[in-house]
Design a protein around this motif. Structure first.
Motif, short mmCIF file in Angstrom:
data_model
loop_
_atom_site.label_atom_id
_atom_site.label_comp_id
_atom_site.label_asym_id
_atom_site.label_seq_id
_atom_site.Cartn_x
_atom_site.Cartn_y
_atom_site.Cartn_z
N GLU A 215 -36.96 -1.42 33.72
CA GLU A 215 -37.69 -1.51 32.44
C GLU A 215 -37.63 -0.18 31.72
N ILE A 216 -37.56 -0.23 30.40
CA ILE A 216 -37.50 0.99 29.60
C ILE A 216 -38.84 1.19 28.94
N PHE B 210 -25.54 -2.36 30.67
CA PHE B 210 -25.97 -3.41 29.74
C PHE B 210 -27.47 -3.29 29.50
N TYR B 211 -27.84 -3.35 28.23
CA TYR B 211 -29.25 -3.28 27.86
C TYR B 211 -29.63 -4.56 27.13
N THR B 212 -30.82 -5.05 27.41
CA THR B 212 -31.27 -6.29 26.79
C THR B 212 -32.70 -6.11 26.26
N TRP C 274 -37.69 -3.94 26.39
CA TRP C 274 -36.29 -3.52 26.60
C TRP C 274 -36.08 -3.25 28.08
N TYR C 275 -34.97 -3.68 28.61
CA TYR C 275 -34.65 -3.33 30.00
C TYR C 275 -33.16 -3.14 30.16
N HIS D 126 -35.76 5.60 25.53
CA HIS D 126 -36.99 4.86 25.26
C HIS D 126 -36.79 3.95 24.05
N TYR D 127 -37.79 3.14 23.76
CA TYR D 127 -37.64 2.26 22.60
C TYR D 127 -38.89 2.26 21.75
#
Ligand SMILES: *[C@@H]1O[C@H](CO)[C@@H](O)[C@H](O)[C@H]1NC(C)=O
Ligand SMILES: *[C@@H]1O[C@H](CO)[C@@H](O)[C@H](O)[C@H]1NC(C)=O
Ligand SMILES: *[C@@H]1O[C@H](CO)[C@@H](O)[C@H](O)[C@H]1NC(C)=O
Ligand SMILES: *[C@@H]1O[C@H](CO)[C@@H](O)[C@H](O)[C@H]1NC(C)=O
Ligand SMILES: *[C@@H]1O[C@H](CO)[C@@H](O)[C@H](O)[C@H]1NC(C)=O
Length: 385
Positions: A77-78, A105-107, A62-63, A87-88
């Motif tokens: 980066e997450i 925006f998160y991808t 995830w970033y 966090h993920y």
């Protein structure tokens, strides 16, 4: 032979090069989802395309895409670290304490064990105040008597997954005893209008978090159409020739049906809007019952002889039906000649009685030559009997 081999080799190299170059775009992109959230609350996001989150953290990356305009340089980066507010875990992205700077925006880049690549996109927008209209998940605006206000879907899903508890607020005031995913309101009135907020309180790593979503409830006034009814007087109405008169055509069409209620005057024999015949119409909602009454007033400036022959038709048009009734004008019997006539007759009688009483003897003497036989009785018929 060698030439064809060489050509084949060249072909393979070219296609491979193309493949690796287009590798990124071969990653399947999901539709972008979008959420407006309140500062200080928490949010849990699992892409729509993932039915549940039974993935390893390693399959995902995830970033945050901090700038949508520049190139890949601004990518954050997450982590998967539980102590980070953002966090993920696998496909799920956690925001434990939303801040305005979390907007963006998160991808997620998802490489499945099979090698397939997927990308999921979400836009997060964090607002500072709870009455920001950006937080509304639409309106409830139907004509049902009994309303159902469902908790907005993302909040409901968080509550299901995180095994949270619902509470409800109306215009940010706590509603006692409402703790289901749906809020029900029976016999809704205008007073029930407002912003209904569903809050899910959930626990993650022994800490309590809130996620909420709001909807606006709009209560439409009930419209009840009925057959129109003429309220004003019909039939004969007295009028004086040469004087003005106002005729009232008043129609009740139901409750809260203002656009579908019309009273009007129609009259035969007289051209409309001429000769001082003028009609005005107004529709009013009467009283707390919201009865809709339309009133047409026909003003006749000077009643003429032909008005006494005319038929004035009061017409009421409702939503389904029309009704009408006839008004005719009648000359008013003036009381002045009647009174004067009566008084004259009375005076004449009194006068005649006085004459008879006081001049009885003279009259008797005067009439004696004509009634010789009744001469004896005359004295008895005198003034004092
Ligand atoms: C995740 O669950 C789905 C069905 O719920 C199943 O088909 C899939 O194999 C599971 N994947 C993993 C990695 O366990
Ligand atoms: C960043 O977001 C913008 C807007 O959604 C998108 O066009 C761009 O491709 C994204 N960049 C990356 C690296 O995801
Ligand atoms: C969560 O909401 C409850 C009421 O629904 C409130 O009492 C509590 O303070 C909130 N907690 C947080 C962390 O916002
Ligand atoms: C017309 O008649 C209705 C019903 O009789 C009455 O309520 C209303 O006040 C009247 N309007 C006028 C302007 O006279
Ligand atoms: C009808 O009456 C209204 C208001 O009293 C007036 O403005 C209008 O000019 C009149 N129309 C006719 C044709 O007399």
């Amino acid at each position: 032979m060698d030439v064809s081999r060489l050509l084949f080799f060249v072909f393979m190299v070219i296609t491979r090069a193309e493949c690796s170059e287009t590798d990124k775009s071969q990653c399947m992109d999901s539709d972008k989802e979008s959420f407006n959230l309140l500062e200080g609350e928490a949010f849990y996001f699992l892409p729509l395309d993932l039915p549940d989150n039974n993935f390893t953290d390693e399959e995902f990356k995830w970033y945050k895409n901090t700038s949508s305009f520049t190139d890949n340089s601004s990518i954050e980066e997450i982590s998967t670290n539980d102590s980070e507010p953002v966090h993920y875990h696998g496909g799920a992205l956690f925001f434990l304490n939303l801040l305005t700077e979390n907007s963006g925006f998160y991808t997620a880049r998802h490489i499945k064990p099979s090698g397939q690549c997927h990308r999921y996109h979400v836009r997060i927008y964090v607002v500072k105040t709870k009455n920001d209209s950006a937080l509304l998940y639409g309106q409830i605006n139907n004509s049902d008597w009994n309303k159902r206000v469902p908790c907005p879907k993302p909040v409901m899903e968080i509550c299901e997954i995180m095994k949270g508890e619902f509470t409800w607020y109306k215009d940010f005031v706590f509603l006692e005893g409402d703790n289901k995913a749906d809020l029900r309101i029976n016999n809704a009135t205008k007073d029930h209008e407002g912003i209904y907020t569903c809050t899910c309180t959930w626990t993650h790593n022994h800490k309590v978090y809130n996620s909420s979503g709001s909807r606006r409830l709009i209560v439409k006034e009930q419209s009840i159409h009925r057959d129109p009814e003429i309220l004003s007087a019909l039939g004969e109405q007295y009028a004086d020739e040469g004087f003005g008169i106002k005729l009232n055509c008043s129609v009740l069409c139901g409750t809260n049906v203002k656009p579908h209620c019309k009273a009007s005057w129609n009259f035969s024999g007289i051209p409309k809007q001429t000769d001082g015949h003028n009609q005005t119409t107004e529709v009013a909602m009467m009283g707390p019952s919201k009865n809709t009454i339309s009133t047409a007033i026909l003003t006749i400036e000077k009643v003429s002889a032909r008005d006494f022959q005319a038929k004035f038709e009061c017409i009421g048009r409702g939503f389904y039906k029309s009704v009408s009734g006839i008004v005719t004008l009648k000359r008013r019997e003036s009381i002045i000649p009647v009174v004067t006539g009566g008084l004259c007759v009375l005076f004449f009688c009194v006068f005649a009685a006085m004459l008879v009483k006081c001049f009885a003897i003279d009259l008797a003497l005067f009439f004696r030559p004509y009634f010789p036989l009744s001469s004896h009785n005359i004295g008895k018929a005198s003034c004092w009997g």
